[in-house]
Design an enzyme around this catalytic site. Structure first.
Site, short mmCIF file in Angstrom:
data_model
loop_
_atom_site.label_atom_id
_atom_site.label_comp_id
_atom_site.label_asym_id
_atom_site.label_seq_id
_atom_site.Cartn_x
_atom_site.Cartn_y
_atom_site.Cartn_z
CG ASP A 9 -5.79 1.83 -2.17
OD1 ASP A 9 -4.65 2.40 -2.19
OD2 ASP A 9 -5.84 0.71 -1.71
CG ASP A 14 -2.30 4.19 -0.66
OD1 ASP A 14 -2.84 4.18 -1.64
OD2 ASP A 14 -2.26 3.36 0.19
CB VAL A 123 -0.28 4.01 -5.31
CG1 VAL A 123 0.83 4.51 -6.12
CG2 VAL A 123 -1.19 5.46 -4.78
CG HIS A 239 3.91 -1.82 -1.05
ND1 HIS A 239 4.72 -3.09 -1.44
CD2 HIS A 239 3.31 -2.28 0.24
CE1 HIS A 239 4.39 -4.10 -0.26
NE2 HIS A 239 3.79 -3.61 0.48
CG ASP A 240 0.97 2.99 -2.39
OD1 ASP A 240 1.06 1.74 -3.08
OD2 ASP A 240 0.11 2.87 -1.66
#
Length: 308
Positions: A9, A14, A123, A239-240
């Site tokens: 997304d 990302d 993700v 995070h991703d």
């Protein structure tokens, strides 16, 4: 090389995850599927195509779900900026076009073609995979591994949407519930570990005079400003990219398997990933959770991989 589909997304992390996966040269990226999440789907799609153009890659991109499985869409403009990638590529013109196949159908086709050799790197919200499993439940036995960035498990109270909920699961908890209960080989890379891998301005400066320096610096500026407001320090959680890092090198994270379910009813804890550590529910373990991470080794590899 592992055959993977990246489901994104595309907001800032990302975009970094896509670049990390590409530049690792260790993954056979069959395609990238887009999903409504951090920003609306048309933003996600445009951002994804821009990132692929920046990388000089012609990986096919497939449009996915415009809205969640059941609920109304939520977005995270306050974290990712007006366009989702901190307006870092505003001047870029992209000619690459999306594929005609819908993301869920591409996942189904790929599962049949690469039986058990397919890894899904998820993700964003899990809408596309939930739709694929709804349309063709048989693919649950054909997908090799599903690695998901989502949830908060041991560190409840430190969510980023509700105290107990993380954005990707919160954005489509019904879809996550579907995915978690289909018998897939799932690894959940949660906030418990991603909040331990913080990129700072010092890390970004290690990319100076490299291919991605300007993009990383511009894209993460607002993201780090959000970190300053939240933590009192300019930093942003990767995070991703960490989710991609696990696929590249599983030794970066420790894993343990437990029964995990998703709360979809309570307004106080909607989207919570509830892990039954003590086996009180008497259910078979269904998710590999990640209680630990070698953050220093990951950050070194991530920066080193983008240092072109």
């Amino acid at each position: 090389m592992k055959k993977v589909i990246m489901d994104v997304d595309t907001g800032i992390d990302d975009a970094l995850a896509i670049l990390y996966a590409i530049e690792s040269k260790q993954l056979d990226i069959l395609g990238i599927t887009t999903v409504n999440g951090n920003v609306p789907l048309d933003y996600v799609t445009k951002n994804t195509l821009k990132v692929l153009h920046l990388a000089g890659e012609n990986i096919p991109a497939y449009p996915g779900a415009v809205e969640p499985y059941l609920r109304e869409a939520v977005h995270e403009f306050k974290v990712h900026g007006n366009d989702g990638i901190g307006n870092a590529l505003d001047d870029m013109t992209v000619t690459k076009e999306l594929e005609d196949t819908f993301a869920a159908d591409f996942i189904i086709e790929s599962a049949y073609e690469h039986n058990k050799d397919l890894t899904l790197i998820m993700v964003g919200p899990l809408t596309n995979l939930a739709l694929a499993l709804k349309k063709d439940p048989a693919i649950k036995d054909m997908i090799g591994e599903v690695v998901i960035m989502g949830g908060v498990v041991s560190n409840a109270g430190h969510g980023n949407m509700l105290p107990t909920s993380e954005f990707n699961i919160f954005a489509d908890a019904e879809a996550a519930k579907v995915v978690f209960h289909k018998g897939l080989d799932i690894t959940l890379v949660s906030l418990d570990v991603t909040h331990q891998v913080m990129m700072t301005d010092e890390h970004v400066e290690k990319l100076k005079d490299t291919k991605y320096y300007n993009f990383v610096k511009d894209a993460t500026d607002e993201y780090m400003a959000y970190g300053l407001r939240l933590y009192g320090k300019r930093q942003c959680a990767l995070h991703d990219p960490l989710t991609v890092g696990y696929v590249l090198n599983p030794t970066l994270l420790t894993t343990e398997k437990y029964y995990v379910d998703v709360e979809t009813s309570s307004p106080l804890s909607y989207g919570q990933t509830i892990c039954d550590f003590r086996g009180l529910l008497g259910k078979e373990p269904n998710v590999n959770i990640c209680p630990g991470v070698d953050s220093e080794r990951f950050l070194e590899d991530f920066i080193g991989t983008l240092n072109l």
